[in-house]
Write a protein that holds these residues in place. Structure first.
Motif, PDB file in Angstrom:
ATOM      1  N   VAL A 158       0.848  -1.190   0.000  1.00 50.86           N
ATOM      2  CA  VAL A 158       0.000   0.000   0.000  1.00 50.86           C
ATOM      3  C   VAL A 158       0.885   1.243   0.000  1.00 50.86           C
ATOM      4  O   VAL A 158       1.750   1.401   0.869  1.00 50.86           O
ATOM      5  N   MET A 159       0.670   2.116  -0.942  1.00 51.82           N
ATOM      6  CA  MET A 159       1.470   3.339  -1.052  1.00 51.82           C
ATOM      7  C   MET A 159       1.133   4.301   0.085  1.00 51.82           C
ATOM      8  O   MET A 159       0.022   4.812   0.179  1.00 51.82           O
ATOM      9  N   PHE A 160       2.111   4.513   0.971  1.00 56.25           N
ATOM     10  CA  PHE A 160       1.933   5.415   2.103  1.00 56.25           C
ATOM     11  C   PHE A 160       3.331   5.824   2.543  1.00 56.25           C
ATOM     12  O   PHE A 160       3.971   5.163   3.349  1.00 56.25           O
ATOM     13  N   ALA A 161       3.829   6.929   1.985  1.00 54.06           N
ATOM     14  CA  ALA A 161       5.178   7.403   2.296  1.00 54.06           C
ATOM     15  C   ALA A 161       5.218   7.956   3.722  1.00 54.06           C
ATOM     16  O   ALA A 161       4.188   8.393   4.257  1.00 54.06           O
ATOM     17  N   PRO A 162       6.385   7.959   4.346  1.00 53.93           N
ATOM     18  CA  PRO A 162       6.495   8.421   5.738  1.00 53.93           C
ATOM     19  C   PRO A 162       5.987   9.839   5.977  1.00 53.93           C
ATOM     20  O   PRO A 162       5.483  10.139   7.067  1.00 53.93           O
ATOM     21  N   ASP A 163       6.102  10.714   4.972  1.00 52.17           N
ATOM     22  CA  ASP A 163       5.678  12.101   5.171  1.00 52.17           C
ATOM     23  C   ASP A 163       4.242  12.361   4.728  1.00 52.17           C
ATOM     24  O   ASP A 163       3.773  13.488   4.792  1.00 52.17           O
ATOM     25  N   TRP A 164       3.522  11.336   4.293  1.00 47.67           N
ATOM     26  CA  TRP A 164       2.124  11.502   3.919  1.00 47.67           C
ATOM     27  C   TRP A 164       1.249  11.416   5.163  1.00 47.67           C
ATOM     28  O   TRP A 164       1.599  10.763   6.143  1.00 47.67           O
ATOM     29  N   GLU A 165       0.072  12.038   5.089  1.00 52.99           N
ATOM     30  CA  GLU A 165      -0.882  11.961   6.189  1.00 52.99           C
ATOM     31  C   GLU A 165      -1.964  10.920   5.941  1.00 52.99           C
ATOM     32  O   GLU A 165      -2.776  10.634   6.814  1.00 52.99           O
ATOM     33  N   LEU A 168       4.922   2.972  -5.630  1.00 57.01           N
ATOM     34  CA  LEU A 168       4.023   2.379  -6.616  1.00 57.01           C
ATOM     35  C   LEU A 168       3.360   1.138  -6.022  1.00 57.01           C
ATOM     36  O   LEU A 168       3.881   0.540  -5.078  1.00 57.01           O
ATOM     37  N   PRO A 169       2.217   0.732  -6.564  1.00 58.53           N
ATOM     38  CA  PRO A 169       1.464  -0.379  -5.969  1.00 58.53           C
ATOM     39  C   PRO A 169       1.945  -1.747  -6.434  1.00 58.53           C
ATOM     40  O   PRO A 169       2.576  -1.882  -7.488  1.00 58.53           O
ATOM     41  N   GLY A 170       1.612  -2.763  -5.645  1.00 61.31           N
ATOM     42  CA  GLY A 170       1.960  -4.124  -6.022  1.00 61.31           C
ATOM     43  C   GLY A 170       1.433  -5.132  -5.024  1.00 61.31           C
ATOM     44  O   GLY A 170       0.927  -4.779  -3.952  1.00 61.31           O
ATOM     45  N   ILE A 171       1.551  -6.389  -5.389  1.00 55.77           N
ATOM     46  CA  ILE A 171       1.203  -7.509  -4.514  1.00 55.77           C
ATOM     47  C   ILE A 171       2.331  -8.525  -4.611  1.00 55.77           C
ATOM     48  O   ILE A 171       2.819  -8.816  -5.712  1.00 55.77           O
ATOM     49  N   SER A 172       2.760  -9.047  -3.471  1.00 52.46           N
ATOM     50  CA  SER A 172       3.787 -10.087  -3.453  1.00 52.46           C
ATOM     51  C   SER A 172       3.280 -11.274  -2.640  1.00 52.46           C
ATOM     52  O   SER A 172       2.573 -11.095  -1.640  1.00 52.46           O
ATOM     53  N   VAL A 173       3.658 -12.467  -3.078  1.00 48.54           N
ATOM     54  CA  VAL A 173       3.181 -13.696  -2.446  1.00 48.54           C
ATOM     55  C   VAL A 173       4.383 -14.518  -1.975  1.00 48.54           C
ATOM     56  O   VAL A 173       5.383 -14.630  -2.688  1.00 48.54           O
ATOM     57  N   GLY A 230      10.207  -4.201  -5.498  1.00 48.28           N
ATOM     58  CA  GLY A 230       9.859  -3.414  -6.663  1.00 48.28           C
ATOM     59  C   GLY A 230       8.747  -2.407  -6.559  1.00 48.28           C
ATOM     60  O   GLY A 230       8.084  -2.122  -7.568  1.00 48.28           O
ATOM     61  N   VAL A 231       8.550  -1.813  -5.348  1.00 46.39           N
ATOM     62  CA  VAL A 231       7.482  -0.821  -5.237  1.00 46.39           C
ATOM     63  C   VAL A 231       7.951   0.530  -4.703  1.00 46.39           C
ATOM     64  O   VAL A 231       7.154   1.466  -4.638  1.00 46.39           O
ATOM     65  N   THR A 232       9.212   0.642  -4.319  1.00 48.21           N
ATOM     66  CA  THR A 232       9.777   1.919  -3.871  1.00 48.21           C
ATOM     67  C   THR A 232      11.050   2.191  -4.657  1.00 48.21           C
ATOM     68  O   THR A 232      11.884   1.289  -4.815  1.00 48.21           O
ATOM     69  N   THR A 241      -4.070 -19.138   4.177  1.00 51.97           N
ATOM     70  CA  THR A 241      -3.420 -17.959   3.605  1.00 51.97           C
ATOM     71  C   THR A 241      -3.651 -16.738   4.501  1.00 51.97           C
ATOM     72  O   THR A 241      -4.791 -16.455   4.895  1.00 51.97           O
ATOM     73  N   THR A 242      -2.572 -16.032   4.803  1.00 47.10           N
ATOM     74  CA  THR A 242      -2.648 -14.799   5.583  1.00 47.10           C
ATOM     75  C   THR A 242      -2.439 -13.617   4.653  1.00 47.10           C
ATOM     76  O   THR A 242      -1.618 -13.672   3.739  1.00 47.10           O
ATOM     77  N   MET A 243      -3.198 -12.558   4.889  1.00 48.25           N
ATOM     78  CA  MET A 243      -3.060 -11.356   4.083  1.00 48.25           C
ATOM     79  C   MET A 243      -2.689 -10.184   4.974  1.00 48.25           C
ATOM     80  O   MET A 243      -3.302  -9.981   6.025  1.00 48.25           O
ATOM     81  N   VAL A 244      -1.669  -9.432   4.570  1.00 53.98           N
ATOM     82  CA  VAL A 244      -1.245  -8.254   5.321  1.00 53.98           C
ATOM     83  C   VAL A 244      -0.970  -7.109   4.356  1.00 53.98           C
ATOM     84  O   VAL A 244      -0.727  -7.325   3.168  1.00 53.98           O
ATOM     85  N   ALA A 245      -1.008  -5.907   4.889  1.00 58.41           N
ATOM     86  CA  ALA A 245      -0.602  -4.726   4.128  1.00 58.41           C
ATOM     87  C   ALA A 245       0.749  -4.267   4.658  1.00 58.41           C
ATOM     88  O   ALA A 245       1.028  -4.385   5.858  1.00 58.41           O
ATOM     89  N   VAL A 246       1.587  -3.765   3.750  1.00 64.61           N
ATOM     90  CA  VAL A 246       2.907  -3.261   4.126  1.00 64.61           C
ATOM     91  C   VAL A 246       3.104  -1.897   3.479  1.00 64.61           C
ATOM     92  O   VAL A 246       2.806  -1.726   2.286  1.00 64.61           O
ATOM     93  N   SER A 247       3.588  -0.929   4.268  1.00 63.01           N
ATOM     94  CA  SER A 247       3.836   0.422   3.766  1.00 63.01           C
ATOM     95  C   SER A 247       5.080   0.992   4.445  1.00 63.01           C
ATOM     96  O   SER A 247       5.517   0.505   5.485  1.00 63.01           O
ATOM     97  N   LEU A 248       5.614   2.075   3.868  1.00 64.14           N
ATOM     98  CA  LEU A 248       6.794   2.720   4.437  1.00 64.14           C
ATOM     99  C   LEU A 248       6.483   3.589   5.652  1.00 64.14           C
ATOM    100  O   LEU A 248       7.330   3.791   6.515  1.00 64.14           O
TER     101      LEU A 248
END
Length: 245
Positions: free
Chosen positions: A75-82, A173-178, A146-148, A107-114
């Motif tokens: 999920v696109m969420f940069a450290p300086d974004w609100e 940028l967006p993506g999904i990794s398995v 491959g997303v930052t 299967t477990t699903m999680v979101a990862v952001s900066l």
């Protein structure tokens, strides 16, 4: 919207059956593609990633929650974004309720952001989400998958996104990794997708594709210009009533 021919029910059924044959061709092709995807080779993860979560630090192995399969939504969420990216949030709204169903199939699903964990938790509360969301700001996970991208990478103008097929149009940028984790605890990267490859995971888009207007994105500055965070849509003004009692 283009003009459409108006026909009898019998004529419509005949046309629909012709289209049904094409849909069945696509279904068969999609099943072949899924089988091919499952047969792809794997890459062993040889880096120890540690993420920041609401309850402290967790490893990549911890994110599996004891299950063998892990799907990561980048999920696109940069450290300086609100707030998180509105388009990524469009996807996240859809997978929010999938988590228990995926868990039933190991299967477990999680979101990862900066962004730091506190920001992620605050935005989760705002959106009413309950899925696991951790910060990769202290490791190189986003870059490795491959997303930052760094300013230097963007400055080259080379197409580095989506397996070097798409020019970089932003640092996030967006993506999904398995990933798969075996009984010995070894973790393997099995699949990633980006850009239009993400379409198939957006149920709202799939429903819109069934409608006469479709996604209705023609003429916009960019296709997803219409998308807003779920709590930012403004109700359209009601049309004049057709009856005047």
């Amino acid at each position: 919207m283009q003009h459409h021919q108006i026909v009898s029910r019998e004529q419509w059924i005949a046309a629909r059956k012709t289209h049904l044959a094409h849909e069945k061709e696509l279904t068969a092709a999609r099943e072949r593609l899924a089988e091919e995807r499952r047969a792809l080779p794997w890459v062993k993860v040889d880096r120890d990633y540690v993420f920041d979560g609401p309850n402290g630090r967790v490893t990549l192995g911890d994110l599996f929650r004891g299950r063998p399969q892990l799907v990561v939504q980048h999920v696109m969420f940069a450290p300086d974004w609100e707030a998180a990216c509105k388009s990524c949030s469009f996807w996240a709204d859809g997978f929010e309720r999938m988590v228990p169903h995926l868990a039933a199939r190991d299967t477990t699903m999680v979101a990862v952001s900066l962004a730091p964990s506190a920001k992620l938790e605050g935005f989760k509360t705002r959106m009413g989400w309950t899925f696991d969301w951790v910060s990769s700001g202290s490791n190189g996970f986003n870059q490795d998958y491959g997303v930052t991208f760094s300013p230097e990478q963007i400055a080259t103008g080379k197409p580095m996104y989506n397996f070097d097929t798409t020019p970089i149009y932003g640092p996030e940028l967006p993506g999904i990794s398995v990933f798969y984790r075996n009984e010995a605890g070894e973790i393997f990267h099995t699949y990633s997708c980006f850009a239009r490859g993400l379409d198939m995971m957006n149920a709202a888009y799939q429903y819109l594709d069934l409608t006469p207007l479709g996604r209705h994105e023609e003429g916009l500055p960019y296709p997803m210009d219409w998308v807003r965070l779920r709590d930012q849509y403004e109700p359209r003004a009601a049309k004049d009533a057709c009856c005047h009692g």
